[in-house]
Design an enzyme around this catalytic site. Sequence first.
Site, mmCIF file in Angstrom:
data_model
loop_
_atom_site.group_PDB
_atom_site.id
_atom_site.type_symbol
_atom_site.label_atom_id
_atom_site.label_comp_id
_atom_site.label_asym_id
_atom_site.label_seq_id
_atom_site.Cartn_x
_atom_site.Cartn_y
_atom_site.Cartn_z
ATOM 1 N N PHE A 21 0.350 9.850 -7.959
ATOM 2 C CA PHE A 21 0.156 8.392 -7.943
ATOM 3 C C PHE A 21 -0.200 7.750 -8.822
ATOM 4 C CE2 PHE A 21 2.351 9.928 -4.094
ATOM 5 C CZ PHE A 21 1.484 10.551 -3.279
ATOM 6 N N GLY B 180 0.803 -1.270 0.043
ATOM 7 C CA GLY B 180 -0.154 -0.069 -0.001
ATOM 8 C C GLY B 180 0.863 1.373 -0.015
ATOM 9 N N TRP C 133 2.393 1.545 -3.490
ATOM 10 C CA TRP C 133 1.484 2.075 -4.420
ATOM 11 C C TRP C 133 1.450 3.628 -4.399
ATOM 12 C CZ3 TRP C 133 -2.591 5.406 -3.913
ATOM 13 C CH2 TRP C 133 -3.638 5.523 -5.117
ATOM 14 N N HIS C 134 1.674 4.167 -3.299
ATOM 15 C CA HIS C 134 1.604 5.617 -3.233
ATOM 16 C C HIS C 134 3.027 6.319 -3.999
ATOM 17 C CE1 HIS C 134 -1.239 5.169 -0.260
ATOM 18 N NE2 HIS C 134 -1.708 6.550 -0.455
ATOM 19 N N GLY C 135 3.897 5.709 -4.267
ATOM 20 C CA GLY C 135 5.176 6.188 -4.495
ATOM 21 C C GLY C 135 6.385 5.193 -5.043
#
Lengths: 413, 484
Positions: B484, B320, B323-325
């Site tokens: 993102f 998770g 996923w953001h960066g």
Amino acid sequence: MKRFPVEWLCVAMVAAMWLGYATLGPLATRTVSDHFGATILRATQGNLADAHAFVGTCAREAVLLLSVALLAVIVYRLLCRLCLGPASNKTGAWVFLTVMGFVLFNVWLAVAMHTTLFWCLMWQGEETNNLTRFRLKAAMLRDYAAERKAVILGSSQARAQLDERLLNELLEPMLHTAELHFPGSHAYDITLVNRKIASTCPQVLICYVSEMNFYEGAASEVIPVFFGFEDLKDCQTLPVIANLPFDGMAYGLLGDVLPAFALRDVISQRLLGTGVALIRARTHERETQRDVKATRRQKAKTYRLDKAAKFQKQAFTAFAVRCEKQNQQLIILAGQLNPSVSRYLDPTIRADMLSFLRHLRDQHPNLVLLDDLPLQMESDYTDLTHVNATKQAEFTRYFAEQLRSKILAPETN
Amino acid sequence: MTFNSVIFLVFLAMVLAVYYRLNHRAQNWFLLVASYAFYGWWDPRFLGLLWFTSLFDYFCAQWIERTSDLKCRKWLLAGSVTVNIGVLCLFKYFNFFADTAKASLAALGIHSSFPTLHIILPVGISFYTFLSMSYTIDVFRGGLKASRHPVDFLLYVAYFPHLVAGPIVRASYLLPQCQQPRTIKKEQVVNGVWLILIGYFKKVVIGDRLAQVTEWGFSQPLPPLTDANSWLILYAFAFQIYADFAGYTDIARGLAKIMGFELVENFRSPYLVANPAAFWRNWHISLSTWLRDYLYIPLGGNRHRSFRTFLNLMITMLLGGLWHGAGAAFVLWGFYHGILLAVHRWWTQWRDKKGYTIESPLKRTGHWLDKIGHGLRVFFFFHLTCLGWLLFRAGSVPAQFNQVDVVGHYLRAMFSLPRNGLTGITGGTLLLCATGLFLQWKHDLMERFGSWPVQRQAAAVCGVLLAIVSLGVFQGAQFIYFQF
């Protein structure tokens, strides 16, 4: 028991306020100006001559603004009754009420913007918003009784170069000077600003200009603040659309229609504080100080002899013509940039500027050009554009002497 | 074009002017074309990738539904997941993995060179790949029938309000709305308009103003910080990211409502909760539920022993974060929240085991002491969240600056003694943060705008409009989650 209609209550309050002002206003004004007059004169730093008149104006405007607010409430309620009637609680009625409220608030703001009191309430000392400072000083200059009035126009460079207080000490009562600069002003911006101060009726306009005013492009912080519908006529005589950024013009025009939008910087600085409102400028300042040499080269690269420079010169010529039509004397000081920047500049730029200004002087008899100013060194500057206090004082004395002996004296004689 | 740009407002006006005049099928076609125009405005080259992944999943789902052979269905599903994850890894994570591998090998004394890809990250790729994957997974699981009409499915993926920054709406929720004629109710439009306005308020007033504060706080060179204003900047970032993202979601939901669609809620009151589990039920809800349903539960969820549950939790939160960066800071942030969740889970289980769950008499009576206790827990957890945001924000500093230095600088300032005074940014920053907190506190009320008394509706809308016009930042600042 029947409720007293709010509208009649508002009418009664308006009448009572004006009656109170008419009867007790002079006494209250006298009392306040006796107690605080000296403080007010000190705070306004020579821009005000008569504290009593100033207090009287503010008192009258306070009553006016409260009256307008109450009248807005009356109009709001009457229109609701007329247009919505018994449907005032139906779905969709909120749209009408919202539009009414929004419009009436903006009308109130439009009235407030033209009062001195409003700008006084926006004052925040040394870190006062530029627009607030500008509007307040323009209002004070308008009411200032002097034989001859001069206005210093230009960017923050002009403000740093000339100390209005020192000029007034040296030249009053011969000439009263107020600086009405706006940071970032290029040549076209000076035209815009000049239109906004027409009511101050200055006989003399003083512009300290340098390459920054002509060769740094056309985009500036001034356009979104000052550009309005009355300036659209410039499109007929100048290539405004081709040179000015669309966003800036759009924001300016929107501000003309929506006072709340026009006052966004002022209101946000008042509500959120200068710390938050000015933080973006401080971040930029810190980042430019990170690598000063690179910043100088970068800054010098932004100066170009291009179509934007041609536009700025055309705009300045139009400004000179307007001054001549209004019998205003225009004094131009052909200034300079910090040598640490100008050494990276294309040498043809300065030559072009001086040639342009000299040609302008030859065309317009109302124009006085001082193009052999004392040279300023790197050590005289606090940053890339602004001189330090010592140099400011020195330059101001020099300029005052020029004014007294060569420019104003032949006329007074 | 971002939602807070003039060009978008012109685009929206044109879309709505035509949309309401069309029948259902024509509306879908029109919205699809408009959505592609919206997405293509960023860069027309991005469209190719969007079409590729969308069409691939459309046909995959069709074949999955037609085939009864389980092995074949699994291969098709694997293909869909591989393509989506592969595209994401290539465009978003390739350089990160290459640099990480290079650094790891260098630590072992092995010198290597990996190629670096110089490609632009397509806007919204993390969102639409997850959207599209969830469709094929749901079809595989039998929870959803494959769409027979490509326009409906393509519209589900590309629908412009949610395309570039979510919410990640499940196909089972949005696809039927694309497939069936939509009736636009007056109350839906009213609530939609309100959501759009409140979204803009959150974005241009709270989010963008606080962005200027955090930009100063994280600019280079780093400003000298006292313990007080280092916390202040973190509060600013916490509310900036909330206002920015929640504002975007509100605008997206509002736009959808006025066109007759309903998108899922993505934020409730994330800073008014007392534990990490509740936080993830209130923050980026569409992502956290996606990760729960498509990653955590398939891994086993909490059906196994403690260690396996802990592992499942950590994998989910690490991914998770990733996923953001594509950065170590984001992975660390995910790790941090994983640890918080794990600790909370352990604590709850231990407390239940020891029998400490007898409802407190204070709670039963709503005693003020219980309220204060809850308030303190919320306050404490909010500060734990802010520490996580420090890692998150450090991940966004320019590549040439040292993220470890940034984090270290802040931690030293925050926990240093003696306590020093606050700076000139305090009043304005706290006012904006308090406004953000108020909006969270009154979240449920905000969702029921249509049922408010008329005078309150008018006052609220007028106030919000005036705030946007007079306090908003209009330099077209980017939405954070676009990266993102």
